[in-house]
Design a protein around this motif. Sequence first.
Motif, PDB file in Angstrom:
ATOM      1  N   PRO A 108       0.848  -1.186   0.000  1.00  7.69           N
ATOM      2  CA  PRO A 108       0.000   0.000   0.000  1.00  7.69           C
ATOM      3  C   PRO A 108       0.886   1.240   0.000  1.00  7.69           C
ATOM      4  CG  PRO A 108      -0.026  -1.054   2.153  1.00  7.69           C
ATOM      5  CD  PRO A 108       0.775  -1.924   1.243  1.00  7.69           C
ATOM      6  N   GLY A 109       0.521   2.223  -0.757  1.00  6.16           N
ATOM      7  CA  GLY A 109       1.353   3.423  -0.831  1.00  6.16           C
ATOM      8  C   GLY A 109       2.429   3.257  -1.874  1.00  6.16           C
ATOM      9  N   GLU A 110       3.664   3.297  -1.441  1.00  7.77           N
ATOM     10  CA  GLU A 110       4.802   3.249  -2.359  1.00  7.77           C
ATOM     11  C   GLU A 110       5.635   2.003  -2.140  1.00  7.77           C
ATOM     12  OE1 GLU A 110       7.103   6.781  -1.880  1.00  7.77           O
ATOM     13  OE2 GLU A 110       5.409   8.094  -2.212  1.00  7.77           O
ATOM     14  N   GLY A 111       6.431   1.678  -3.129  1.00  7.41           N
ATOM     15  CA  GLY A 111       7.367   0.568  -3.011  1.00  7.41           C
ATOM     16  C   GLY A 111       7.261  -0.382  -4.183  1.00  7.41           C
ATOM     17  N   LYS A 112       8.229  -1.281  -4.241  1.00  2.00           N
ATOM     18  CA  LYS A 112       8.277  -2.257  -5.323  1.00  2.00           C
ATOM     19  C   LYS A 112       7.400  -3.466  -4.987  1.00  2.00           C
ATOM     20  CE  LYS A 112      12.985  -1.887  -5.414  1.00  2.00           C
ATOM     21  NZ  LYS A 112      14.316  -2.403  -5.735  1.00  2.00           N
ATOM     22  N   PRO A 113       6.857  -4.117  -6.012  1.00  3.39           N
ATOM     23  CA  PRO A 113       6.116  -5.358  -5.782  1.00  3.39           C
ATOM     24  C   PRO A 113       7.049  -6.418  -5.203  1.00  3.39           C
ATOM     25  CG  PRO A 113       5.976  -4.673  -8.090  1.00  3.39           C
ATOM     26  CD  PRO A 113       6.937  -3.781  -7.414  1.00  3.39           C
ATOM     27  N   TYR A 114       6.445  -7.377  -4.533  1.00  5.15           N
ATOM     28  CA  TYR A 114       7.251  -8.453  -3.958  1.00  5.15           C
ATOM     29  C   TYR A 114       6.463  -9.747  -3.925  1.00  5.15           C
ATOM     30  CZ  TYR A 114       4.653  -7.272   0.297  1.00  5.15           C
ATOM     31  OH  TYR A 114       3.652  -7.009   1.199  1.00  5.15           O
ATOM     32  N   ILE A 115       7.183 -10.850  -3.933  1.00  7.08           N
ATOM     33  CA  ILE A 115       6.579 -12.166  -3.745  1.00  7.08           C
ATOM     34  C   ILE A 115       6.417 -12.327  -2.242  1.00  7.08           C
ATOM     35  CG2 ILE A 115       6.896 -14.650  -3.999  1.00  7.08           C
ATOM     36  CD1 ILE A 115       8.734 -13.961  -6.447  1.00  7.08           C
ATOM     37  N   SER A 116       5.161 -12.515  -1.801  1.00  7.70           N
ATOM     38  CA  SER A 116       4.926 -12.591  -0.359  1.00  7.70           C
ATOM     39  C   SER A 116       4.769 -14.011   0.146  1.00  7.70           C
ATOM     40  CB  SER A 116       3.695 -11.761   0.030  1.00  7.70           C
ATOM     41  OG  SER A 116       2.536 -12.272  -0.580  1.00  7.70           O
ATOM     42  N   GLY A 117       4.678 -14.978  -0.757  1.00 10.16           N
ATOM     43  CA  GLY A 117       4.586 -16.358  -0.313  1.00 10.16           C
ATOM     44  C   GLY A 117       4.018 -17.256  -1.385  1.00 10.16           C
ATOM     45  N   SER A 118       3.821 -18.518  -0.997  1.00  8.56           N
ATOM     46  CA  SER A 118       3.291 -19.502  -1.936  1.00  8.56           C
ATOM     47  C   SER A 118       2.384 -20.494  -1.217  1.00  8.56           C
ATOM     48  CB  SER A 118       4.426 -20.260  -2.623  1.00  8.56           C
ATOM     49  OG  SER A 118       5.105 -21.083  -1.699  1.00  8.56           O
ATOM     50  N   ARG A 119       1.533 -21.126  -2.023  1.00  5.79           N
ATOM     51  CA  ARG A 119       0.697 -22.223  -1.552  1.00  5.79           C
ATOM     52  C   ARG A 119       0.936 -23.385  -2.485  1.00  5.79           C
ATOM     53  NH1 ARG A 119      -4.054 -18.544  -2.253  1.00  5.79           N
ATOM     54  NH2 ARG A 119      -4.318 -19.830  -4.080  1.00  5.79           N
ATOM     55  N   GLY A 120       0.922 -24.573  -1.938  1.00  2.72           N
ATOM     56  CA  GLY A 120       1.083 -25.736  -2.797  1.00  2.72           C
ATOM     57  C   GLY A 120       1.205 -27.000  -1.987  1.00  2.72           C
ATOM     58  N   TRP A 121       1.445 -28.084  -2.695  1.00  2.00           N
ATOM     59  CA  TRP A 121       1.595 -29.369  -2.052  1.00  2.00           C
ATOM     60  C   TRP A 121       2.731 -29.276  -1.047  1.00  2.00           C
ATOM     61  CZ3 TRP A 121       5.281 -33.214  -1.560  1.00  2.00           C
ATOM     62  CH2 TRP A 121       4.798 -34.441  -1.078  1.00  2.00           C
ATOM     63  N   GLY A 122       2.493 -29.674   0.157  1.00  7.77           N
ATOM     64  CA  GLY A 122       3.527 -29.627   1.186  1.00  7.77           C
ATOM     65  C   GLY A 122       3.420 -28.418   2.091  1.00  7.77           C
ATOM     66  N   GLY A 123       2.486 -27.510   1.809  1.00 10.29           N
ATOM     67  CA  GLY A 123       2.282 -26.395   2.732  1.00 10.29           C
ATOM     68  C   GLY A 123       2.463 -25.030   2.103  1.00 10.29           C
ATOM     69  N   ASP A 124       2.421 -24.048   2.963  1.00 14.91           N
ATOM     70  CA  ASP A 124       2.524 -22.648   2.569  1.00 14.91           C
ATOM     71  C   ASP A 124       3.893 -22.101   2.970  1.00 14.91           C
ATOM     72  OD1 ASP A 124      -0.130 -22.950   1.913  1.00 14.91           O
ATOM     73  OD2 ASP A 124      -0.879 -21.860   3.649  1.00 14.91           O
ATOM     74  N   THR A 125       4.335 -21.067   2.260  1.00 14.89           N
ATOM     75  CA  THR A 125       5.577 -20.393   2.637  1.00 14.89           C
ATOM     76  C   THR A 125       5.303 -18.907   2.782  1.00 14.89           C
ATOM     77  OG1 THR A 125       6.304 -19.876   0.385  1.00 14.89           O
ATOM     78  CG2 THR A 125       6.958 -22.021   1.275  1.00 14.89           C
ATOM     79  N   ALA A 126       6.094 -18.256   3.563  1.00 17.96           N
ATOM     80  CA  ALA A 126       6.091 -16.800   3.652  1.00 17.96           C
ATOM     81  C   ALA A 126       7.419 -16.328   3.082  1.00 17.96           C
ATOM     82  CB  ALA A 126       5.937 -16.343   5.092  1.00 17.96           C
ATOM     83  N   GLU A 127       7.359 -15.359   2.213  1.00 16.88           N
ATOM     84  CA  GLU A 127       8.556 -14.849   1.529  1.00 16.88           C
ATOM     85  C   GLU A 127       8.539 -13.330   1.557  1.00 16.88           C
ATOM     86  OE1 GLU A 127      10.710 -17.015  -0.045  1.00 16.88           O
ATOM     87  OE2 GLU A 127       9.482 -18.811  -0.010  1.00 16.88           O
ATOM     88  N   TYR A 128       9.641 -12.749   1.239  1.00 16.05           N
ATOM     89  CA  TYR A 128       9.697 -11.324   0.888  1.00 16.05           C
ATOM     90  C   TYR A 128      10.805 -11.197  -0.145  1.00 16.05           C
ATOM     91  CZ  TYR A 128       9.736  -6.323   0.843  1.00 16.05           C
ATOM     92  OH  TYR A 128       9.658  -5.025   0.423  1.00 16.05           O
ATOM     93  N   ILE A 129      10.404 -11.322  -1.409  1.00 15.08           N
ATOM     94  CA  ILE A 129      11.357 -11.252  -2.512  1.00 15.08           C
ATOM     95  C   ILE A 129      10.931 -10.086  -3.393  1.00 15.08           C
ATOM     96  CG2 ILE A 129      12.370 -12.461  -4.464  1.00 15.08           C
ATOM     97  CD1 ILE A 129      11.517 -15.095  -2.990  1.00 15.08           C
ATOM     98  N   GLU A 130      11.711  -9.035  -3.372  1.00 18.22           N
ATOM     99  CA  GLU A 130      11.348  -7.802  -4.048  1.00 18.22           C
ATOM    100  C   GLU A 130      11.697  -7.842  -5.534  1.00 18.22           C
ATOM    101  OE1 GLU A 130      11.387  -3.718  -1.793  1.00 18.22           O
ATOM    102  OE2 GLU A 130      13.318  -4.045  -2.782  1.00 18.22           O
ATOM    103  N   ALA A 131      10.819  -7.257  -6.346  1.00 17.19           N
ATOM    104  CA  ALA A 131      11.071  -7.126  -7.781  1.00 17.19           C
ATOM    105  C   ALA A 131      12.126  -6.051  -8.023  1.00 17.19           C
ATOM    106  CB  ALA A 131       9.774  -6.739  -8.499  1.00 17.19           C
ATOM    107  N   THR A 132      12.759  -6.122  -9.181  1.00 14.42           N
ATOM    108  CA  THR A 132      13.665  -5.056  -9.591  1.00 14.42           C
ATOM    109  C   THR A 132      12.817  -3.892 -10.102  1.00 14.42           C
ATOM    110  OG1 THR A 132      13.796  -5.791 -11.886  1.00 14.42           O
ATOM    111  CG2 THR A 132      15.383  -6.767 -10.319  1.00 14.42           C
TER     112      THR A 132
END
Length: 88
Positions: free
Chosen positions: A46-70
């Motif tokens: 919200p507001g300003e900043g680069k998009p980021y990968i915040s996590g995933s869902r899939g076989w084996g469970g969920d993950t939390a991430e913070y991987i910023e786009a260039t």
Amino acid sequence: MSALTEDDKAAIFAAAATATKWYRTSQGDHTFVDHGGFTWTVQLPPGEGKPYISGSRGWGGDTAEYIEATWAETFPIIDAAMDAFRVR
């Protein structure tokens, strides 16, 4: 530390840049991207900043991430989100 390769990250952000379905929440807009057997969430802060990968869902469970786009990846993603919310 994420197990995503640079190619995986680039593919996820490229898919977000062509996403036509985005969701608006108080924590920012986001879309879902299927890649490598998982569904990844790409978030616009919200507001300003680069998009980021915040996590995933899939076989084996969920993950939390913070991987910023260039910055080069950022602008097409923002354009896709704006286009998805544009009233036609």
